[in-house]
Design an enzyme around this catalytic site. Sequence first.
Site, PDB file in Angstrom:
ATOM      1  N   LYS A   1       0.675  -1.154  -0.204  1.00  0.00           N
ATOM      2  CA  LYS A   1      -0.142   0.001  -0.473  1.00  0.00           C
ATOM      3  C   LYS A   1       0.455   0.919   0.337  1.00  0.00           C
ATOM      4  O   LYS A   1       1.351   1.689   0.640  1.00  0.00           O
ATOM      5  CB  LYS A   1      -0.673   0.053   1.157  1.00  0.00           C
ATOM      6  CG  LYS A   1      -2.281   1.233   1.029  1.00  0.00           C
ATOM      7  CD  LYS A   1      -2.296   1.957   2.375  1.00  0.00           C
ATOM      8  CE  LYS A   1      -1.920   2.868   2.948  1.00  0.00           C
ATOM      9  NZ  LYS A   1      -1.164   4.128   2.001  1.00  0.00           N
TER      10      LYS A   1
ATOM     11  N   CYS B   1      13.393  11.028   6.600  1.00  0.00           N
ATOM     12  CA  CYS B   1      13.258  11.374   7.653  1.00  0.00           C
ATOM     13  C   CYS B   1      14.793  11.675   7.921  1.00  0.00           C
ATOM     14  O   CYS B   1      14.974  11.983   8.907  1.00  0.00           O
ATOM     15  CB  CYS B   1      13.368   9.665   7.012  1.00  0.00           C
ATOM     16  SG  CYS B   1      14.003   8.903   6.318  1.00  0.00           S
TER      17      CYS B   1
ATOM     18  N   GLU C   1      10.298   1.715  10.017  1.00  0.00           N
ATOM     19  CA  GLU C   1      10.928   2.745   9.957  1.00  0.00           C
ATOM     20  C   GLU C   1      10.187   4.532  10.130  1.00  0.00           C
ATOM     21  O   GLU C   1       9.208   4.595   9.002  1.00  0.00           O
ATOM     22  CB  GLU C   1      11.792   3.128   8.791  1.00  0.00           C
ATOM     23  CG  GLU C   1      11.872   1.112   8.051  1.00  0.00           C
ATOM     24  CD  GLU C   1      13.644   1.317   8.757  1.00  0.00           C
ATOM     25  OE1 GLU C   1      14.292   2.601   9.715  1.00  0.00           O
ATOM     26  OE2 GLU C   1      14.079   0.162   8.681  1.00  0.00           O
TER      27      GLU C   1
ATOM     28  N   GLU D   1       9.415  16.838  14.576  1.00  0.00           N
ATOM     29  CA  GLU D   1       9.629  16.407  13.183  1.00  0.00           C
ATOM     30  C   GLU D   1       8.329  17.572  12.087  1.00  0.00           C
ATOM     31  O   GLU D   1       7.647  17.426  11.686  1.00  0.00           O
ATOM     32  CB  GLU D   1       9.238  15.049  12.480  1.00  0.00           C
ATOM     33  CG  GLU D   1       9.680  15.032  11.202  1.00  0.00           C
ATOM     34  CD  GLU D   1       9.580  13.676  10.494  1.00  0.00           C
ATOM     35  OE1 GLU D   1       8.794  13.055  10.582  1.00  0.00           O
ATOM     36  OE2 GLU D   1      10.739  13.077  10.113  1.00  0.00           O
TER      37      GLU D   1
HETATM   38  P1  NAD Z   1       2.491   8.479   7.031  1.00  0.00           P
HETATM   39  O1  NAD Z   1       3.031   7.924   8.660  1.00  0.00           O
HETATM   40  O2  NAD Z   1       1.348   9.973   7.238  1.00  0.00           O
HETATM   41  O3  NAD Z   1       2.044   7.191   6.413  1.00  0.00           O
HETATM   42  C1  NAD Z   1       2.664   6.228   5.986  1.00  0.00           C
HETATM   43  C2  NAD Z   1       2.358   5.175   5.961  1.00  0.00           C
HETATM   44  O4  NAD Z   1       1.408   5.195   6.792  1.00  0.00           O
HETATM   45  C3  NAD Z   1       0.922   5.971   4.110  1.00  0.00           C
HETATM   46  O5  NAD Z   1       0.826   4.729   2.994  1.00  0.00           O
HETATM   47  C4  NAD Z   1      -0.156   6.353   4.971  1.00  0.00           C
HETATM   48  O6  NAD Z   1      -1.637   5.632   3.123  1.00  0.00           O
HETATM   49  C5  NAD Z   1      -0.250   4.832   6.039  1.00  0.00           C
HETATM   50  N1  NAD Z   1      -1.150   5.475   7.074  1.00  0.00           N
HETATM   51  C6  NAD Z   1      -1.585   6.504   7.929  1.00  0.00           C
HETATM   52  N2  NAD Z   1      -2.400   6.207   8.970  1.00  0.00           N
HETATM   53  C7  NAD Z   1      -2.115   4.658   8.647  1.00  0.00           C
HETATM   54  C8  NAD Z   1      -3.078   4.011   9.568  1.00  0.00           C
HETATM   55  N3  NAD Z   1      -3.862   4.256  10.676  1.00  0.00           N
HETATM   56  N4  NAD Z   1      -2.884   2.438   9.105  1.00  0.00           N
HETATM   57  C9  NAD Z   1      -2.193   1.761   8.608  1.00  0.00           C
HETATM   58  N5  NAD Z   1      -1.498   2.878   7.433  1.00  0.00           N
HETATM   59  C10 NAD Z   1      -1.962   4.302   7.739  1.00  0.00           C
HETATM   60  O7  NAD Z   1       3.753   9.516   6.377  1.00  0.00           O
HETATM   61  P2  NAD Z   1       4.133   9.923   5.392  1.00  0.00           P
HETATM   62  O8  NAD Z   1       3.443  11.770   5.834  1.00  0.00           O
HETATM   63  O9  NAD Z   1       3.673   9.618   4.305  1.00  0.00           O
HETATM   64  O10 NAD Z   1       5.608  10.914   5.518  1.00  0.00           O
HETATM   65  C11 NAD Z   1       6.530  10.917   6.424  1.00  0.00           C
HETATM   66  C12 NAD Z   1       6.737   9.929   8.233  1.00  0.00           C
HETATM   67  O11 NAD Z   1       7.367   9.215   7.130  1.00  0.00           O
HETATM   68  C13 NAD Z   1       7.956  11.216   8.364  1.00  0.00           C
HETATM   69  O12 NAD Z   1       7.766  11.057  10.064  1.00  0.00           O
HETATM   70  C14 NAD Z   1       9.863  10.848   7.547  1.00  0.00           C
HETATM   71  O13 NAD Z   1      10.576  11.210   9.091  1.00  0.00           O
HETATM   72  C15 NAD Z   1       8.997   9.323   7.663  1.00  0.00           C
HETATM   73  N6  NAD Z   1      10.081   8.390   7.251  1.00  0.00           N
HETATM   74  C16 NAD Z   1      10.712   7.360   8.092  1.00  0.00           C
HETATM   75  C17 NAD Z   1      11.687   6.779   6.737  1.00  0.00           C
HETATM   76  C18 NAD Z   1      12.803   6.402   7.969  1.00  0.00           C
HETATM   77  O14 NAD Z   1      13.325   5.592   6.941  1.00  0.00           O
HETATM   78  N7  NAD Z   1      12.657   6.121   8.738  1.00  0.00           N
HETATM   79  C19 NAD Z   1      11.964   7.370   5.377  1.00  0.00           C
HETATM   80  C20 NAD Z   1      10.424   7.778   5.392  1.00  0.00           C
HETATM   81  C21 NAD Z   1      10.018   8.606   5.649  1.00  0.00           C
END
Ligand code: NAD
Length: 495
Positions: A192, A300, A266, A398
Amino acid sequence: MSDTAAPAWNAEKARAELAPGALFIGGQWVEATSGAQRAIIDPATGKQICTVPDAGAADIERATLAARRAFDDGSWATMNPRDRGRILLRAADLLRQKAAAFAAVESLDVGKPITFTTLVDIPTAIDLFEYYGALASGIEGAARSTRIPAMAYTRREPIGVVAAITPFNFPMILSTSKIAPALAAGNTIVHKPAEETPLSALLLAQVLQEAGVPDGVYNVVTGGAPAGEALLRDPRVDKIAFTGSTQVARIVARTAAETLKKLTIEAGGKAANIIFADADIPAAIGTAIKAFVFNTGQFCMAGTRLLVERPVYEDVLAALAGACPHIPIGDPFAASTVIGPMAGLRHRDKVQGYLDAAKKDGVRVLGGNGTLPAGAGCFVSPVILADVAQNSRYVQEEIFGPVLTVQPFDTEDEAVALANGTPYGLAAGLQTGNVARAHRVAARLHAGIVWVNGWAMLDVAMPFGGCKQSGYGRETGPEGLDEYLQTKSVIVSLA
Ligand code: NAD
């Protein structure tokens, strides 16, 4: 960067490369059961690119059933790992042939400068398929000598159905960092992608099918949080590979606990970049800028907290403030662009909220002004928040945009304490000319990856992942493959 470095793509040409706007389940392109659709928006212009299905619970069930059947029939899971590896290598070749189209679609969808998608995002995805395609041949157990009269050995087996849930900011890299090792290990996948940026995942489905990945082994469901939550609850899923915010990671861990799914998480970051006065200061300033503006700060591992030793503090600040207005910002398809738009309005507005609060709080603001009045695009210019307190929200939270906090320090101990003083622990870095200090400080930083005299030096052979609330588990490197394998002991009586 010369104007000839990137191919002559534009939004219209990229749109002609899109895969079907449908779910990819069991090797077929299908509509959402409910017929619900979601608009995908070009963040550089605010215009609609296309629509994709908004998957609901019934679609998730269809996808996990397909992945479960494909796993349980055994043909993929028990295929000789070298043969799976050969399919991954074929996928890498196909990706290389289609690299320009993938780069253009990623730039259109996310707003990333085409120079970066061409030179970083797509080559990294190719590298991941080649790396894990090669590593697959090393998946094997070991015979053990035992005191009991038995022939005893271990087998390295796939875990089962993996649900990969990925974020908006590096769609290709953070999808393939899960998909390539999961497939190499013999798992099946329901992916997804983020609701805002699913387009490269759909293109990838075409490539994997053409490479010979059997039907049902890789499935893509487009949708938002409800689709993600249905995956977390689904009893057919054995493992969740999640990248996203720390806030959603907590929901993932809680929900997946109900069925004891295996997890890699992550999550967010707030990386500190320390400049010691003994560093090559001009080089350190260049590094500090790249560290916080790369991918418009939607990274990130962005170096968003700069700690500067007091004797060079004001000079470094002045150089940063002077450089920010000259960083090329604009059309992702222009070869000279370094900063593209943020990936969507909600991201831009979140960043602007922090900047408005900083002005109200009387923070010393340098560099740019934040949101640019550039039509409907989500553009934000880089901003520096100087002299901020360690316990302020600007240092602790963040922001996920091109915003850098800068703080002075007087001693190495103080620099380490400030660097370690947030709930996050994903990346950190230091700029110094002192080799002993480089190793000493690297060992004391609470982070999954530490860079010395540079930033974002990444290679698929090196693991990355978080400490503290940045998550657990590792991606890339041999460690990234281990996350998709489990060990079985087989003990055969010799009595
Ligand atoms: P997000 O947490 O909003 O969404 C990530 C994914 O989770 C999306 O596919 C989203 O649809 C899904 N999602 C959202 N709510 C959910 C739920 N309740 N249940 C299951 N799935 C759900 O993150 P984002 O805004 O897409 O990405 C940015 C974040 O990701 C930042 O915090 C960034 O630091 C982090 N990030 C971390 C890494 C790493 O390697 N540690 C890499 C890239 C991004």
